[in-house]
Design a protein around this motif. Sequence first.
Motif, PDB file in Angstrom:
ATOM      1  N   GLN A  86       5.424  -4.339 -16.673  1.00 25.73           N
ATOM      2  CA  GLN A  86       6.395  -3.643 -16.248  1.00 25.73           C
ATOM      3  C   GLN A  86       7.956  -3.160 -16.622  1.00 25.73           C
ATOM      4  O   GLN A  86       8.363  -4.449 -16.379  1.00 25.73           O
ATOM      5  N   ASP A 118       9.123  -5.877 -13.167  1.00 26.20           N
ATOM      6  CA  ASP A 118       7.557  -5.849 -12.630  1.00 26.20           C
ATOM      7  C   ASP A 118       6.807  -6.413 -12.485  1.00 26.20           C
ATOM      8  O   ASP A 118       6.113  -6.566 -13.562  1.00 26.20           O
ATOM      9  N   HIS A 137       2.521  -7.941 -11.952  1.00 32.65           N
ATOM     10  CA  HIS A 137       0.815  -7.679 -11.130  1.00 32.65           C
ATOM     11  C   HIS A 137       0.570  -8.966 -11.563  1.00 32.65           C
ATOM     12  O   HIS A 137       0.809  -9.834 -11.981  1.00 32.65           O
ATOM     13  N   LYS A 172       7.028 -12.868  -3.111  1.00 31.58           N
ATOM     14  CA  LYS A 172       6.554 -11.891  -4.544  1.00 31.58           C
ATOM     15  C   LYS A 172       4.388 -12.120  -5.055  1.00 31.58           C
ATOM     16  O   LYS A 172       4.513 -10.969  -4.907  1.00 31.58           O
ATOM     17  N   LEU A 217       4.259  -9.417  -2.285  1.00 25.98           N
ATOM     18  CA  LEU A 217       3.933  -8.100  -2.076  1.00 25.98           C
ATOM     19  C   LEU A 217       3.173  -7.666  -3.880  1.00 25.98           C
ATOM     20  O   LEU A 217       2.787  -5.950  -3.880  1.00 25.98           O
ATOM     21  N   ASN A 218       2.797  -8.152  -4.497  1.00 24.85           N
ATOM     22  CA  ASN A 218       2.391  -8.032  -4.960  1.00 24.85           C
ATOM     23  C   ASN A 218       0.471  -7.612  -4.932  1.00 24.85           C
ATOM     24  O   ASN A 218      -0.093  -7.349  -5.173  1.00 24.85           O
ATOM     25  N   ARG A 234       0.867  -4.364  -3.510  1.00 26.23           N
ATOM     26  CA  ARG A 234       1.153  -3.352  -3.995  1.00 26.23           C
ATOM     27  C   ARG A 234       0.727  -1.862  -4.078  1.00 26.23           C
ATOM     28  O   ARG A 234      -0.157  -1.352  -4.131  1.00 26.23           O
ATOM     29  N   GLY A 235       1.483  -0.898  -3.765  1.00 27.82           N
ATOM     30  CA  GLY A 235       0.594   0.265  -3.543  1.00 27.82           C
ATOM     31  C   GLY A 235       0.129   0.908  -2.420  1.00 27.82           C
ATOM     32  O   GLY A 235      -0.690   2.179  -2.784  1.00 27.82           O
ATOM     33  N   LYS A 252      10.250  -0.663  -5.280  1.00 30.02           N
ATOM     34  CA  LYS A 252       9.524  -1.677  -6.196  1.00 30.02           C
ATOM     35  C   LYS A 252       8.062  -2.038  -6.365  1.00 30.02           C
ATOM     36  O   LYS A 252       7.223  -1.805  -7.316  1.00 30.02           O
ATOM     37  N   TYR A 253       7.655  -1.989  -4.837  1.00 29.95           N
ATOM     38  CA  TYR A 253       6.943  -2.698  -5.168  1.00 29.95           C
ATOM     39  C   TYR A 253       5.209  -1.638  -4.527  1.00 29.95           C
ATOM     40  O   TYR A 253       4.639  -1.699  -4.493  1.00 29.95           O
ATOM     41  N   ASP A 254       6.349  -0.016  -4.433  1.00 31.56           N
ATOM     42  CA  ASP A 254       6.162   0.956  -3.795  1.00 31.56           C
ATOM     43  C   ASP A 254       4.882   0.222  -2.374  1.00 31.56           C
ATOM     44  O   ASP A 254       3.756   0.445  -2.605  1.00 31.56           O
ATOM     45  N   PHE A 255       5.503  -0.076  -1.223  1.00 31.67           N
ATOM     46  CA  PHE A 255       4.738  -0.964  -0.261  1.00 31.67           C
ATOM     47  C   PHE A 255       4.571  -0.264   0.499  1.00 31.67           C
ATOM     48  O   PHE A 255       6.262  -0.372   1.464  1.00 31.67           O
TER      49      PHE A 255
END
Length: 472
Positions: free
Chosen positions: A92, A96, A98, A175, A178-179, A182-183, A229-232
């Motif tokens: 990303q 970013d 994944h 990290k 959060l991965n 994510r979302g 950044k992680y849409d969390f």
Amino acid sequence: MKSSSKPFDHKFHNYGKKESCANLLIKGLPFVLTSLFIATILTFFFLYSPNPLTLLPNQTHDEFIDNHSQIEEHEHANDFIKHHSQNLNLNQEHEDQHVNISKPSPSKPNKEKKTCDLFKGHWIRGLRGSSYYTNSSCPTIPDSKNCFKHGRMDNDFLNWKWKPEQCELPMFDPKIFLNIVRGKKMAFIGDSVARNHMDSLLCLLSQEEIPKDIHKDSEDKFRTYYFPKYDFTLMILWSRFLIVGEERIVNGTDTGIFDLHFDKVDEDWAKVIPELDYAIVSSGHWFFRLMYLHQGGKLLGCVYCSEKNVINRDSDFTLRLAFEATLNYINNCKECRKGKLLTILRTFAPAHFEGGIWNTGGYCNRTSPINKGEVDLNRFEWNLRNVQMEEFMKVKNNNKGNIRFEILDVTNAMMMRPDGHPGQHWGNKWMKGYNDCTHWCLPGAIDVWSELLLAILQREGDQERIMSFGLE
């Protein structure tokens, strides 16, 4: 060159005399490097390990060995983090990341991760200054949990690591966490100790990204943070009893007397459940007060009321019905998308008042953990934990298939941590003279809850991948 090669002549005396000194140096290089590596490790150990050759009071020989192996444990944890970090794809913009999910090997479905009991273990010394953050590096730390700000002078309580008996608990990596999320949306559902856990997780995650504070109600009981950044999305849904609990009001004044209705869950969290990907559910500390218990329009009894013709119930009975109603409601959620919601029950976290309770002079002045042999499993905290475990197993074994259930069993670990509470260092100007031996300092012992939470999320992900590839 001749003088410098003499040490190698003895080491390799069986080699032919025509062997050149240069070749001997090359062949002896692994020995030199190994010696340098061992010397470096030993130097690092003695420089940074607190009292590396000193036995702590009440410490067993096994725990002494654990202290000597702390470097290896941290190296193992760092290797774990490094391994997972290498599996992250930079695909990303702005780097970013994944998680790169690869197909597990059919011959090795990682049995250790599936069988190791993360919650059975003991505390060992970690490296000095081993906390993930400080009270200045975390921008979201609540004032009441900022123990150092309010005068706590000792800091040894930060230098302990939870060690499961049969495996390692990796260090927390924001990290990786959060991965995984994510979302997605995660909510802590419960009382102020649930909020304490969320605040700990916020401090850990803020070392990777500072979240946006996007919602706060007037009483600061419902709070929502967002990591762009992680849409969390991370939130606290405050609920004293998880079910409906109405406080009796007399002449406009709170009485501290509650009517609990076990056939009605708290709508404040129930209405949000269909939106969530993760729900961490907990409660317990509000159940020790005068309460009247209702179900289906009938009075089941009371707690601490001592009234004639009313059955006197204990807190175990009340907690059981509350968790039974809560877990059954989630299990029967019709609006929840199949397989989306992971519900994690966090078990009871004990308080550590000595010499009284919160309003009778109780205090908590200890500065280090107790040994696991000193834990009294006949105490009420362990009974409450067992009630929660029983209700968890009932719903896990009889779930509808839509909701996944897991356990975050912190009771055993936290019964050994009387040193982790704010005590008098909580800065409440309206309650001077009272000690907080229920909540936990930040940073502090409660940070292990998020280490365990991350391990659960990783195991859950591993299990999903194993099942998806037909390995079971």
